[in-house]
Design an enzyme around this catalytic site. Sequence first.
Site, PDB file in Angstrom:
ATOM      1  N   PHE A 131       0.986  -1.244  -0.081  1.00 34.78           N
ATOM      2  CA  PHE A 131       0.064  -0.078   0.063  1.00 34.78           C
ATOM      3  C   PHE A 131       0.730   1.214  -0.058  1.00 34.78           C
ATOM      4  CE2 PHE A 131      -2.735   3.133   1.652  1.00 34.78           C
ATOM      5  CZ  PHE A 131      -3.951   3.061   0.746  1.00 34.78           C
ATOM      6  N   TYR A 228     -11.375   0.761  10.313  1.00 37.11           N
ATOM      7  CA  TYR A 228     -12.538   1.200   9.646  1.00 37.11           C
ATOM      8  C   TYR A 228     -12.570   0.234   8.303  1.00 37.11           C
ATOM      9  CZ  TYR A 228      -8.621   3.602   6.845  1.00 37.11           C
ATOM     10  OH  TYR A 228      -7.763   3.944   5.921  1.00 37.11           O
ATOM     11  N   ARG A 377     -12.473  -4.003  -7.467  1.00 32.57           N
ATOM     12  CA  ARG A 377     -12.410  -4.626  -6.414  1.00 32.57           C
ATOM     13  C   ARG A 377     -13.595  -4.979  -5.654  1.00 32.57           C
ATOM     14  NH1 ARG A 377      -8.168  -2.272  -2.041  1.00 32.57           N
ATOM     15  NH2 ARG A 377      -9.988  -0.811  -2.022  1.00 32.57           N
TER      16      ARG A 377
END
Length: 418
Positions: A131, A228, A377
């Site tokens: 990432f 989250y 995705r």
Amino acid sequence: MTDSTREHYVSLDHQDPLRELRAHFALPDGVIYLDGNSLGARPRAAAARAAAVVQEEWGTGLIRSWNTAGWFELPRRLGNRLAPLIGAGTDEVVVTDTTSINLFKVLAAALRVQAARDPRRKVIVSEASNFPTDLYIAQGLADLLQQGYTVRLVDAPTEIDAAVREDTAVLMLTHVNYKTGEMLDMASYSELAHARGALAVWDLAHSAGAVPVALNAAGADYAVGCTYKYLNGGPGSPAFLWVAPALRDAFWQPLSGWWGHAAPFAMEPQYRPQNGIARYLCGTQPITSLAMVECGLDVFAHTDMQALRAKSLQLTDAFIALVEARCGHHPLALVTPREHARRGSQVSFTHPQGYAVMQALIERGVIGDYREPGIIRFGFTPLYTSFAEVWDAVEVLRDVLDSGSHEAARFQTRGAVT
């Protein structure tokens, strides 16, 4: 899992032992939400919890609530609730700050440990497909430290072995890749790092709450992650941080704020770190956001990670099979591993017009997301995703592709967030 009737998938929902958990979430009508790998759905309890913090604890309790409402202990108390989901022990996790900030803390701590052991080790090894914030933090830290610190990137997991050498200080990996959903073997790569004298730092952002994680058993050294996504803590909710007990008190982390001080209200001019994981705290905590994290964690008390993993694999198996059976004549290419041991809880396909396809799906109520290059995705959250939704989502995808509706001009303009 390629049965050709919707009724079959409805029957799977009737048999699903986790089906009642969906009621804990406020999901809008007419929406199939397959983006829990980016932002989890809202627990029904979250709105009332936030209101209670604002109206009662803040509004009535005022500053007294740091003591009377347990605000001060919240990062550690939430850490203890989260710990079993990631294979950590009591008082080994804190919920605080952001993933990026926490990564800076643990990466800096790991480099200090290594500098004391062998100052020649100055390389951070990672994947180019990690990432981006992880890479940016590593690059920024190397630039800050100077003195020869560098970041070495590999293009695929198969290249990690050769990249971890005698100059490597840290192997920094993401457990589940954000683009492809590929899951790495944490134990094997941690062992590889240790065999070469390096430390293993793991990002759990796409695995915590989605797949079983065993930090202690796998021999990890440091880990960070967000709350989250699959933990359903709310947009931008505080992240978490874990350090192996053997390394926890070796050095204090560089963001030595007063919440990590041994006696914060002694107001001493010199820093003295707390013992244990609390030394990885920094400044005053965002209490309203922290409080909502607990609403997401509450739902996990009704199940376990093994049951969630079993359903996750069923959902993703079904989705892959249906897409290939019903949309196989379109230029979709699966980039997510088929092997269960190498798959997280998402499925990713490439398409030449991936962004436009996803925007057309979203307009039709099937919400996933898009990542470069050309990747659409779909995240599957076993707490609330149903089998019937898998069937329905593929039907909408088939119709979008067969009709060519994604080619409409309104789907070509990109928003700030994809």
